[in-house]
Scaffold this motif. Structure first.
Motif, PDB file in Angstrom:
ATOM      1  N   ASP B   7       0.823  -1.214   0.000  1.00 38.06           N
ATOM      2  CA  ASP B   7       0.000   0.000   0.000  1.00 38.06           C
ATOM      3  C   ASP B   7       0.857   1.264   0.000  1.00 38.06           C
ATOM      4  O   ASP B   7       0.326   2.368   0.081  1.00 38.06           O
ATOM      5  CB  ASP B   7      -0.975   0.002   1.183  1.00 38.06           C
ATOM      6  CG  ASP B   7      -0.265   0.189   2.502  1.00 38.06           C
ATOM      7  OD1 ASP B   7       0.900  -0.232   2.601  1.00 38.06           O
ATOM      8  OD2 ASP B   7      -0.871   0.763   3.428  1.00 38.06           O
ATOM      9  N   LEU B   8       2.156   1.094  -0.109  1.00 30.80           N
ATOM     10  CA  LEU B   8       3.032   2.273  -0.141  1.00 30.80           C
ATOM     11  C   LEU B   8       3.238   2.796  -1.552  1.00 30.80           C
ATOM     12  O   LEU B   8       3.976   3.764  -1.756  1.00 30.80           O
ATOM     13  CB  LEU B   8       4.391   1.952   0.483  1.00 30.80           C
ATOM     14  CG  LEU B   8       4.374   1.601   1.970  1.00 30.80           C
ATOM     15  CD1 LEU B   8       5.785   1.366   2.483  1.00 30.80           C
ATOM     16  CD2 LEU B   8       3.727   2.704   2.773  1.00 30.80           C
ATOM     17  N   LEU B  53      10.685   7.166   4.470  1.00 29.76           N
ATOM     18  CA  LEU B  53      10.895   7.180   5.936  1.00 29.76           C
ATOM     19  C   LEU B  53       9.626   7.625   6.661  1.00 29.76           C
ATOM     20  O   LEU B  53       9.233   7.027   7.674  1.00 29.76           O
ATOM     21  CB  LEU B  53      12.042   8.130   6.291  1.00 29.76           C
ATOM     22  CG  LEU B  53      13.474   7.641   6.008  1.00 29.76           C
ATOM     23  CD1 LEU B  53      14.484   8.744   6.339  1.00 29.76           C
ATOM     24  CD2 LEU B  53      13.805   6.373   6.783  1.00 29.76           C
ATOM     25  N   ALA B  54       8.972   8.663   6.135  1.00 32.62           N
ATOM     26  CA  ALA B  54       7.747   9.153   6.785  1.00 32.62           C
ATOM     27  C   ALA B  54       6.662   8.084   6.774  1.00 32.62           C
ATOM     28  O   ALA B  54       5.933   7.906   7.763  1.00 32.62           O
ATOM     29  CB  ALA B  54       7.264  10.417   6.084  1.00 32.62           C
ATOM     30  N   ARG B  55       6.567   7.367   5.668  1.00 35.41           N
ATOM     31  CA  ARG B  55       5.541   6.319   5.574  1.00 35.41           C
ATOM     32  C   ARG B  55       5.860   5.147   6.504  1.00 35.41           C
ATOM     33  O   ARG B  55       4.974   4.601   7.162  1.00 35.41           O
ATOM     34  CB  ARG B  55       5.419   5.839   4.118  1.00 35.41           C
ATOM     35  CG  ARG B  55       4.633   6.811   3.267  1.00 35.41           C
ATOM     36  CD  ARG B  55       4.860   6.642   1.787  1.00 35.41           C
ATOM     37  NE  ARG B  55       3.957   7.513   1.019  1.00 35.41           N
ATOM     38  CZ  ARG B  55       4.158   8.823   0.872  1.00 35.41           C
ATOM     39  NH1 ARG B  55       5.208   9.404   1.410  1.00 35.41           N
ATOM     40  NH2 ARG B  55       3.288   9.558   0.174  1.00 35.41           N
ATOM     41  N   GLU B  57       7.649   5.283   9.211  1.00 32.46           N
ATOM     42  CA  GLU B  57       7.515   5.736  10.600  1.00 32.46           C
ATOM     43  C   GLU B  57       6.039   5.816  10.996  1.00 32.46           C
ATOM     44  O   GLU B  57       5.663   5.394  12.091  1.00 32.46           O
ATOM     45  CB  GLU B  57       8.188   7.098  10.758  1.00 32.46           C
ATOM     46  CG  GLU B  57       8.379   7.485  12.214  1.00 32.46           C
ATOM     47  CD  GLU B  57       9.055   8.832  12.389  1.00 32.46           C
ATOM     48  OE1 GLU B  57       9.307   9.519  11.381  1.00 32.46           O
ATOM     49  OE2 GLU B  57       9.316   9.193  13.550  1.00 32.46           O
ATOM     50  N   SER B  58       5.216   6.321  10.094  1.00 35.33           N
ATOM     51  CA  SER B  58       3.789   6.459  10.439  1.00 35.33           C
ATOM     52  C   SER B  58       3.115   5.099  10.575  1.00 35.33           C
ATOM     53  O   SER B  58       2.090   4.986  11.234  1.00 35.33           O
ATOM     54  CB  SER B  58       3.069   7.308   9.395  1.00 35.33           C
ATOM     55  OG  SER B  58       2.999   6.617   8.167  1.00 35.33           O
ATOM     56  N   ARG B  59       3.703   4.070   9.975  1.00 33.38           N
ATOM     57  CA  ARG B  59       3.133   2.723  10.093  1.00 33.38           C
ATOM     58  C   ARG B  59       3.793   1.923  11.222  1.00 33.38           C
ATOM     59  O   ARG B  59       3.508   0.743  11.388  1.00 33.38           O
ATOM     60  CB  ARG B  59       3.285   1.976   8.762  1.00 33.38           C
ATOM     61  CG  ARG B  59       2.280   2.448   7.722  1.00 33.38           C
ATOM     62  CD  ARG B  59       2.692   2.115   6.315  1.00 33.38           C
ATOM     63  NE  ARG B  59       1.688   2.531   5.351  1.00 33.38           N
ATOM     64  CZ  ARG B  59       1.488   3.793   4.946  1.00 33.38           C
ATOM     65  NH1 ARG B  59       2.236   4.759   5.448  1.00 33.38           N
ATOM     66  NH2 ARG B  59       0.550   4.093   4.063  1.00 33.38           N
ATOM     67  N   ALA B  64      12.299   6.809  15.067  1.00 30.92           N
ATOM     68  CA  ALA B  64      13.392   7.781  15.084  1.00 30.92           C
ATOM     69  C   ALA B  64      14.037   7.794  16.455  1.00 30.92           C
ATOM     70  O   ALA B  64      13.348   7.673  17.475  1.00 30.92           O
ATOM     71  CB  ALA B  64      12.843   9.156  14.746  1.00 30.92           C
TER      72      ALA B  64
END
Lengths: 248, 108
Positions: B7-8, B53-55, B57-59, B64
């Motif tokens: 889903d990314l 990285l943002a995706r 981290e949000s999952r 971090a």
């Protein structure tokens, strides 16, 4: 380099800007990196990901709003294109030796701005469909060609590449079911007939009457309308599930 | 790939590389970029790196750590390690089947 980071939304910058700039200091970005950053910033604006940010919508992010902005920008480009066309068609007659021609130089700034609008439309359509290598490549190449053609419309090959890329993008949108077959057919008809007529006339296979070139350009101008309205109006075939899959 | 990364979208492949890169310990952005380039032979752009990285981290697949001199390291979470193992197992199985079929075709 901070100008590149400034392309990202504020919430993203609050979270990542310091380390992002440190990275760019360690590895100064080349042209490819800069394009990658621009694309990343557009992605982040259309599909915010920053965890814990109040600006991150849980459902239905700003796709609609940004599509709308891009759509109206493209339609504005359409208006500028036809305005440029009118200026060209009514420009002063210049006599140079035995030749007389109509000076259309006043139209150039409008044509360039119109092409900018077309680039916005192309990029926005690509970003609102599932990832497609062909559409991405077409967007990159066509955007450059469109800006070149906007500044120098006599470079017909640049225009051909630009509008050929628009067809590729439209095809990808149709395959992704974001566009109806009718919309894609209208795009192909507008671009195909304009360029087809131009080549027939230039090759001498078609006797072009006076003002023929303005008609050809007017048909080509429908490209902006097809692209712009696809962004202003919601996709014809769309489901929540497919929207969710596109969010990334 | 399992649902964890599919889903990314366009970030799925870079995300897999990043997870592999972090599998031997925490790294900051520049270290991840160079490691991924070494691993895959494909350069990883800064925009793609931070998008992935943002995706991740949000999952909850990476987390971090405290920044060191503006450079913030990231490490794999337990969920990230499990997801990476599932991804790699899937790829190994896929490769095994593909190679077996290729050998079968070659024997004909």
């Amino acid at each position: 380099m901070s100008r590149l980071a400034a392309l990202y939304p504020a919430a993203w910058r609050d979270r990542y800007e310091a380390e992002f700039l440190a990275l760019l200091q360690e590895r100064p970005p080349d042209l490819g990196d800069r394009l990658d950053i621009v694309r990343g910033a557009i992605d982040e604006r259309m599909h915010p990901q920053v965890p814990g940010s109040p600006k991150v919508p849980v459902e239905a992010p700003s796709i609609g709003r940004w599509s709308l902005v891009a759509g109206w920008t493209t339609l504005l480009g359409s208006g500028l294109f036809y305005l440029g066309l009118a200026l060209w068609a009514t420009g002063p007659i210049v006599v140079n030796g035995g030749d007389a021609y109509r000076d259309g130089s006043a139209a150039l700034p409008f044509i360039f701005l119109a092409m900018l609008g077309l680039v916005v439309g192309m990029v926005a359509v690509v970003l609102t469909i599932p990832p497609s290598r062909a559409a991405n490549a077409a967007a990159y190449i066509s955007s450059l060609a469109a800006l070149l053609w906007g500044g120098a419309p006599w470079l017909w090959w640049a225009g051909l590449i630009a509008f050929g890329g628009v067809i590729v993008i439209g095809g990808a949108a149709w395959r992704a079911r974001a566009w109806s077959a009718g919309r894609f057919a209208a795009l192909v008809a507008a671009i195909g007939s304009a360029w087809g007529l131009a080549f027939l006339a230039l090759s001498g296979m078609l006797a072009a009457p006076d003002g023929f070139q303005y008609v050809v350009f007017a048909i080509g101008g429908l490209t902006w309308l097809v692209l712009g309205t696809s962004l202003v109006r919601p996709p014809r075939i769309e489901t929540d599930a497919s929207l969710g899959a596109r969010r990334d | 790939m399992s649902q964890g990364l599919t889903d990314l979208g366009r970030f799925a492949e870079p995300s897999l590389y990043i997870l592999v890169s972090l599998s031997d310990g925490p790294k900051h952005g520049y270290a991840i970029m160079t490691d991924v380039e070494t691993l895959s032979g494909v350069p990883l752009g800064p925009g793609t790196l931070y998008g992935a990285l943002a995706r991740l981290e949000s999952r909850g697949l990476i987390e971090a750590l405290e920044p060191v001199d503006r450079r913030r390291p990231y490490r794999l979470t337990a969920l990230g390690a499990t997801t990476l193992k599932a991804q790699l197992d899937g790829l190994a199985g896929f490769a095994k089947v593909g190679l077996a079929r290729l050998r079968g075709e070659g024997a004909r």
